[in-house]
Every structure is written in C-alpha cells, then in structure tokens.
Design an enzyme around this catalytic site. Structure first.
Site, short mmCIF file in Angstrom:
data_model
loop_
_atom_site.label_atom_id
_atom_site.label_comp_id
_atom_site.label_asym_id
_atom_site.label_seq_id
_atom_site.Cartn_x
_atom_site.Cartn_y
_atom_site.Cartn_z
N ASP A 289 0.97 -15.18 14.22
CA ASP A 289 1.33 -16.52 14.70
C ASP A 289 0.47 -16.93 15.89
O ASP A 289 0.83 -16.71 17.03
CB ASP A 289 2.81 -16.53 15.09
CG ASP A 289 3.66 -15.98 13.97
OD1 ASP A 289 3.95 -16.73 13.04
OD2 ASP A 289 4.00 -14.77 14.02
N GLY B 214 -7.14 -11.24 20.99
CA GLY B 214 -6.50 -12.40 20.37
C GLY B 214 -5.47 -13.02 21.31
O GLY B 214 -5.47 -14.24 21.54
N ASP C 247 -7.85 0.30 20.14
CA ASP C 247 -9.28 0.25 19.81
C ASP C 247 -10.17 0.43 21.05
O ASP C 247 -11.34 0.75 20.91
CB ASP C 247 -9.63 -1.08 19.15
CG ASP C 247 -8.80 -1.34 17.90
OD1 ASP C 247 -8.31 -0.37 17.31
OD2 ASP C 247 -8.64 -2.52 17.54
N GLY D 190 -9.88 1.39 14.65
CA GLY D 190 -10.76 0.97 15.74
C GLY D 190 -11.43 -0.37 15.53
O GLY D 190 -12.18 -0.83 16.38
N ARG D 191 -11.18 -0.97 14.36
CA ARG D 191 -11.80 -2.25 14.02
C ARG D 191 -13.33 -2.16 14.15
O ARG D 191 -13.91 -1.27 13.55
CB ARG D 191 -11.25 -3.36 14.91
CG ARG D 191 -10.60 -4.48 14.12
CD ARG D 191 -10.14 -5.58 15.03
NE ARG D 191 -8.72 -5.54 15.24
CZ ARG D 191 -7.84 -6.13 14.47
NH1 ARG D 191 -8.22 -6.84 13.44
NH2 ARG D 191 -6.56 -6.05 14.74
N HIS E 191 -1.60 3.95 10.52
CA HIS E 191 -0.78 3.49 11.64
C HIS E 191 -0.11 4.61 12.42
O HIS E 191 0.51 4.34 13.46
CB HIS E 191 0.25 2.49 11.13
CG HIS E 191 -0.38 1.19 10.73
ND1 HIS E 191 -1.03 1.03 9.54
CD2 HIS E 191 -0.52 0.02 11.40
CE1 HIS E 191 -1.52 -0.19 9.46
NE2 HIS E 191 -1.24 -0.83 10.58
N ILE E 192 -0.25 5.84 11.94
CA ILE E 192 0.24 6.98 12.74
C ILE E 192 -0.43 6.95 14.12
O ILE E 192 0.16 7.34 15.12
CB ILE E 192 -0.04 8.29 11.99
CG1 ILE E 192 0.93 8.40 10.82
CG2 ILE E 192 0.06 9.51 12.90
CD1 ILE E 192 0.71 9.56 9.92
O1 F6P Z 1 -6.36 -3.48 16.65
C1 F6P Z 1 -5.51 -2.42 16.39
C2 F6P Z 1 -5.57 -2.02 14.93
O2 F6P Z 1 -4.71 -0.90 14.74
C3 F6P Z 1 -6.95 -1.73 14.40
O3 F6P Z 1 -7.45 -0.48 14.79
C4 F6P Z 1 -6.73 -1.89 12.91
O4 F6P Z 1 -7.92 -2.27 12.28
C5 F6P Z 1 -5.72 -3.01 12.85
O5 F6P Z 1 -5.09 -3.07 14.10
C6 F6P Z 1 -4.69 -2.86 11.76
O6 F6P Z 1 -3.91 -4.00 11.71
P1 F6P Z 1 -2.54 -4.10 10.92
O7 F6P Z 1 -1.48 -3.44 11.76
O8 F6P Z 1 -2.31 -5.56 10.76
O9 F6P Z 1 -2.71 -3.39 9.62
#
Ligand code: F6P
Length: 365
Positions: free
Chosen positions: A78, A119, A142, A185-186, A287-288
């Site tokens: 959002d 962001g 990141d 890490g994007r 996401h761990i």
């Molecule tokens: O920016 C944090 C991050 O965990 C990145 O490392 C990853 O690319 C992204 O967010 C994952 O996003 P989402 O939680 O929307 O899958």
C-alpha cells in the site's frame, strides 16, 4: 522540545525484519520519558490510509524485545504516493497522501517515526510535502540503505544464513555433494557475501559481480581434483550471469516494488550438476531469514535507533533518518540515504579478503 509536540505516531512499513519490535519498544519508552503520547498505526501504510491506529503505552511493549515480526503489523503493497488496486481486471492508481495527512491530524499525531526501508522512506518524503513531520529508522535484512553502516535485521539474517551453511557443510561432506544455498538480499549481495565468508563457502555469487557458469564449474571441479569431495555455493537471489538477467519469481503489480526475485539457486544447481558430474542439491532459505528472534546486536542497534528517533523529533529535526556511523548513532537527511544505495564493492576489502582465501565469485578462474 518543540512546543507543539504532544503525540507521536509509529509505523512499520514494507517487509518485516527482526528488531522491529525492539524499535517500537524503544520509541514508546523514550517518548513516555519526555511526557509524549504514542499512537501505533496498524499494518504499515495500509493503516495510514485506512486506519486503524491506537494508543501504545509501555504496558503494550512489555516483553516484545526478543520477539520477531512487528506487533503493529506491516504491508508492502500500500504505497500512499501511488496506491494501486485492481478493478474489473484493470489496475487503478490514486495518490492517497492527503488522506494520510488528514488521518494523522484526526488521530492528533504531530509527528511520525517511520520504521522502514527505502520504499517507506520515499513515502515519508512524499508525505512531508503534505506537512507530515517525521523521522526514519532504517530497517531491512538486505542492508542496502546508503548513509548508514548497518540496518537492523541484517545481523539476524546473516546469523540464520551462516547457520544454514554450517548445517549444509556437514551433509555435503557426508555425501560428497555440492550444496547450493540461495539467500535473499534483493539487488545487494551482503547476506551472500558475509554468510559466505562466515560459513566458509567455496563460491559466492552476488548481484554486483556477474558470474560465468564455466568459472563456477571450474571451481567445483578443481576442488574434486584437490581431493575435496564437497563444495558449498552461496548465491544471492539477485545474482545474474554475465550478460544475463536476474531470475524473477513473481511480479506483484499492486506492490510499490513489484519484482520478487528468486529461483537462481535451482538454475545454477542444475547447471553445476550437468557441468561437473558432482551430485548437487539446492536449498532456498527464503523468509526464515526474516523471521524469529533478533540477535543481541540487532536488539541493541534497533533500541539505539528507536531512542534517537524520538530524540530527533523532540529536537525538531524532521526529515532525517537515524544512522550508524562507525560506533556512533547519528542522523542524516533521508534524501542522502535514498540517493545512495549500499552495494557490495567488487574491489572492496571484503571481496578481496574472500578472494585471498580462494573463494570464487564466478567471474574468473
Ligand atoms: O527486502 C527484504 C526482502 O526480504 C528481500 O530480501 C526479498 O527479496 C523480499 O524482501 C521478499 O519480499 P516478500 O516478503 O514480499 O516475498
């Protein structure tokens, strides 16, 4: 203290990360010590646009220091500057910043602590144009925000990735396999680089150094030739081959940052097995890296950030982001952080250190 400051708001925006609760706790406790009230905005910028918001007192933040996630909830979809939703199969856009400013006024909030990544900090700048006073606290696993030596959350993600590499080592060794670990890490390779160093990886692939599969395979083959029957490869989700593209896992059209990376680990794992005949397995940590209890370092950094954020508001220093410089907590204009993303320097000390150990970045043999 600025005469008009009576109540401050606090909001966690974007993806969660370990240490958010430690910041919230520090903000509430410090605000109370200055006689200020605190309002917590629920679910990040979604809550700033649509509500709700509610009072936060030290009672509400008791016991949350070691807890992962955020008691306020968050959202990475959002964006008030360009709120996007789908209607009859079409994407609609609307600037919601006026509504956010009006909500804050209705809630009696005089200034806001935005806890977020690039962001969220960009949104805070847009809201500043509508008269919203704020400060920023840099959050992201990141570690890709300029103007601060470290964001909180990174240390925990690094510890999780390093632990995964330690575990992969023992099973790789038993089975004489190549183990590939894909980390987050994007567009920044910090988690891969530092966990690779701490976890003794043989190959580290980062977005800042395009790789060539021939070099990656050559490293694995060379280890076999030396009698080392296993190899460990850590690859950042944003790493890409020379002249090639990053692997996109999904596109979320309504998100401020629509691209979600992921999948490079499986691609290179297959290629390593095909090119070397070494049995290869891939682990995607996902996401761990973002969940669970923050490390002591992150708890302390987050706490120092939260305290200083309130001190900045009290001193009337709006539009700034708290930052770590060396060992000192200080602050910088938010614009400085946004104009200066933090990336791995391919010629920097950390990469040179790794190369000295014989770690391959897949760019040369
Ligand atoms: O920016 C944090 C991050 O965990 C990145 O490392 C990853 O690319 C992204 O967010 C994952 O996003 P989402 O939680 O929307 O899958």
């Amino acid at each position: 203290m600025t005469a008009s400051l009576r109540r401050i708001g606090v909001l966690t925006g974007g993806g969660d990360c370990p240490g958010l609760n430690a910041v919230i706790r520090a903000v509430v406790k410090t605000a109370e010590s200055y006689g200020l009230e605190v309002t917590g905005v629920q679910d990040g910028f979604h809550g700033l646009i649509f509500g709700p918001a509610h009072p936060l007192t030290s009672q509400d933040v008791t016991g949350i220091l070691p807890r992962g996630g955020t008691i306020l909830g968050t959202s990475n979809r959002d964006n008030p500057l360009d709120y996007t939703w789908e209607e009859n199969g079409e994407l609609r856009h609307k600037d919601m910043t006026d509504q956010c400013a009006a909500n804050l006024k209705n809630w009696g909030v005089d200034a806001v602590v935005f806890i977020g990544g690039d962001g969220s900090l960009t949104v805070s700048q847009g809201l500043a144009k509508k008269g919203v006073l704020s400060v920023g606290v840099p959050k992201t696993i990141d570690n890709d925000l300029g103007a601060t030596d470290q964001t909180f959350g990174f240390d925990t993600a690094l510890a999780v990735a390093t632990d995964a590499l330690d575990r992969l080592h023992t099973t790789a060794e038993s089975h004489h396999r190549c183990m590939v670990l894909e980390v987050m890490g994007r567009n920044a390779g910090w988690i891969a680089l530092e966990s690779g160093l701490a976890g003794g990886a043989d190959v580290i692939l980062v977005p800042e150094i395009p790789f060539d599969m021939e070099h990656v395979a050559a490293k694995v083959r060379a280890r076999v030739a030396e009698g080392k029957k296993f190899s460990i490869v850590v690859v950042a989700e944003g790493a890409a081959p020379r002249g090639g593209k990053q692997v996109v896992q999904r596109v979320i059209a309504t998100s401020a940052e629509p691209i979600r990376l992921g999948g490079v680990g499986n691609q290179i794992g297959q290629q390593i097995e095909d090119m070397t005949d070494v049995e290869t397995r891939v682990t995607v940590l996902g996401h761990i890296q973002r969940g669970g209890s923050p490390t002591p370092y992150d708890r302390i950094l987050a706490t120092r950030y939260g305290v200083h954020a309130v001190e900045l508001l009290v001193a009337g220093q709006f539009g700034r982001m708290v930052a770590l410089k060396g060992t000192e907590i200080t602050s910088v204009p938010i614009s400085e952080a946004l104009n200066n993303p933090r990336r791995v320097d391919p010629d920097g000390d950390m990469v040179r250190t790794a190369r000295s150990l014989g770690i391959s970045f897949g760019d040369r043999t």
